[in-house]
Design an enzyme around this catalytic site. Sequence first.
Site, PDB file in Angstrom:
ATOM      1  N   SER A  41       0.861  -1.262   0.075  1.00  0.00           N
ATOM      2  CA  SER A  41       0.156  -0.096  -0.046  1.00  0.00           C
ATOM      3  C   SER A  41       0.878   1.207   0.108  1.00  0.00           C
ATOM      4  O   SER A  41       2.105   1.090   0.455  1.00  0.00           O
ATOM      5  CB  SER A  41      -0.737   0.017   1.262  1.00  0.00           C
TER       6      SER A  41
ATOM      7  N   LYS B 101      -4.292  -6.928   3.436  1.00  0.00           N
ATOM      8  CA  LYS B 101      -4.264  -5.876   2.701  1.00  0.00           C
ATOM      9  C   LYS B 101      -5.721  -5.476   2.079  1.00  0.00           C
ATOM     10  O   LYS B 101      -6.138  -4.328   1.981  1.00  0.00           O
ATOM     11  CB  LYS B 101      -3.302  -5.866   1.040  1.00  0.00           C
TER      12      LYS B 101
ATOM     13  N   HIS C 112      -7.350  -3.725   4.806  1.00  0.00           N
ATOM     14  CA  HIS C 112      -6.539  -2.510   4.811  1.00  0.00           C
ATOM     15  C   HIS C 112      -7.409  -1.565   3.766  1.00  0.00           C
ATOM     16  O   HIS C 112      -7.951  -0.327   4.055  1.00  0.00           O
ATOM     17  CB  HIS C 112      -5.124  -2.441   4.320  1.00  0.00           C
ATOM     18  N   ASN C 113      -7.530  -2.048   2.648  1.00  0.00           N
ATOM     19  CA  ASN C 113      -8.425  -1.385   1.500  1.00  0.00           C
ATOM     20  C   ASN C 113      -9.980  -1.179   2.106  1.00  0.00           C
ATOM     21  O   ASN C 113     -10.476  -0.221   1.613  1.00  0.00           O
ATOM     22  CB  ASN C 113      -8.387  -2.086   0.345  1.00  0.00           C
TER      23      ASN C 113
ATOM     24  N   GLU D 206     -10.000   1.610   4.286  1.00  0.00           N
ATOM     25  CA  GLU D 206      -9.472   2.679   3.403  1.00  0.00           C
ATOM     26  C   GLU D 206     -10.913   3.396   2.677  1.00  0.00           C
ATOM     27  O   GLU D 206     -11.176   4.780   2.887  1.00  0.00           O
ATOM     28  CB  GLU D 206      -8.486   2.324   2.335  1.00  0.00           C
TER      29      GLU D 206
END
Length: 469
Positions: free
Chosen positions: A129, A178, A181-182, A185
Amino acid sequence: METADIGMIGLAVMGQNLVLNMADHGYTVAVYNRTTRRTTEFVNGPAAGAAVIGTETIEEFVGRLKRPRQVVVMVKAGRAVDAVLAGLIPLLDEGDIVIDGGNSHFEDSARRVKELRDRGLSFVGAGISGGEEGARNGPSIMPGGDEAAWPEVKGVLQSNGTPCCDWVGPDGSGHYTKMVHNGIEYGDMQVIAEAYHLMRVVLGMDCEQMAGAFRTWGEGLLDSYLVNITADILGHVDENGEPTLERILDAAGQKGTGKWAVISSLDLGYPLTLVAEAVYARVVSSLRDQRFEAAELVGSGVKRADGLGAGFVDDIHDALYASKIVSYAQGFMLLGAAASEYGWNLDYGRIAQLWREGCIIKAAFLDDITAAFRRRPDLPNLILDRFFAEALDKAEPGWRRVVATAVQVGLPVPAYASALAFYDSYRSKRLPANLIQAQRDYFGAHTYERVDRPRGEFFHTDWTRPGTD
Ligand code: 6PG
């Protein structure tokens, strides 16, 4: 012939920047791209003078790598990765390592770990990222997969200016992390967008005033990359001195990783409600023609609310902060659910640290999350940590005022409202689910448990005949 320490397949923006970054840190990098012209342009352009070796065929590329070979693949997730692997694997030798740095789905990564292991190779699915700038100057990296590869790849992954990179776990756990995480986000972007919408419409603030508010927030509890770039965006003016933001069409795009996180939450039976609202908010925004038709037909009721003082900006701050806590609480719950489902031993405090710098959701706030997991490594939910419980308690009055005001004036705040609904549900000793169970039992004899009997004992009632059980 000069040999390279590591190879890169895929020279789109992220691939190119990672190569330059690795070269800056003393690594010689062989590069290969399906379209040779891009390789030539890169080697003679941005990479001119750097320790980068351009190659024209995959055979030439593999032949230039030191053994055991380390190959980073940075191509579009999905079939493109499998196509690259199909061409690459037959050319590799036992002990060679492939690192997929794209946004691959965690199940694909888990499959590839097995497939490569069966051939004596190691596969690492590394979520990366930080966008273009992170790739160039130090991204956040979340590697997982074949742990035997970690000592080999640790050097390069941790050295390239990377502020945050550590081994996550087996199988697809790096890409799962990830993906979460996204999702987070998406949620962070939505809670910021709702603040902007409220300030703009309900308070009638102009872009300069809003930029000022976000700048102030970025120096406090909300200190984060996304809040700070929002201040920059709001402050940006075009050639006529007009705010650039106001000219951008209000229809949001997405590539699908937020959706994957929500799908996984549904599969595992865990709430990721704020991220789901963020994904759907993008979807609704993109139905622009229908929104216009509906606004013409039934009117768009949103109005500026009078009588709200400067204190309302503080209320919006609190609504944003509290919703953000709920979103991260849900994200970490999901990581916990995935860990038990797939048998991963994840260190949640360390994962928060992986996101502390370099990535899109980087924020000072992540230190508080690490501290909470250090206090209690098996914390089921951040809301159960005293620090976050107190923070939510403090933010609650403003958060409620914001949601209530938005409902009254007709301005959508799906993330703030769903976060509040989750918070209220999560701390309820009694929910109306007894009625749901009764309905299920009525129409389908699905049975129910009773409050006055031990869990695990199931009852059925003939609901059409009073007095029967
Ligand atoms: C990152 C980002 C990145 C993501 C883009 C676009 O961590 O650097 O998450 O991986 O692909 O931000 O995502 P959407 O197009 O889905 O918004």
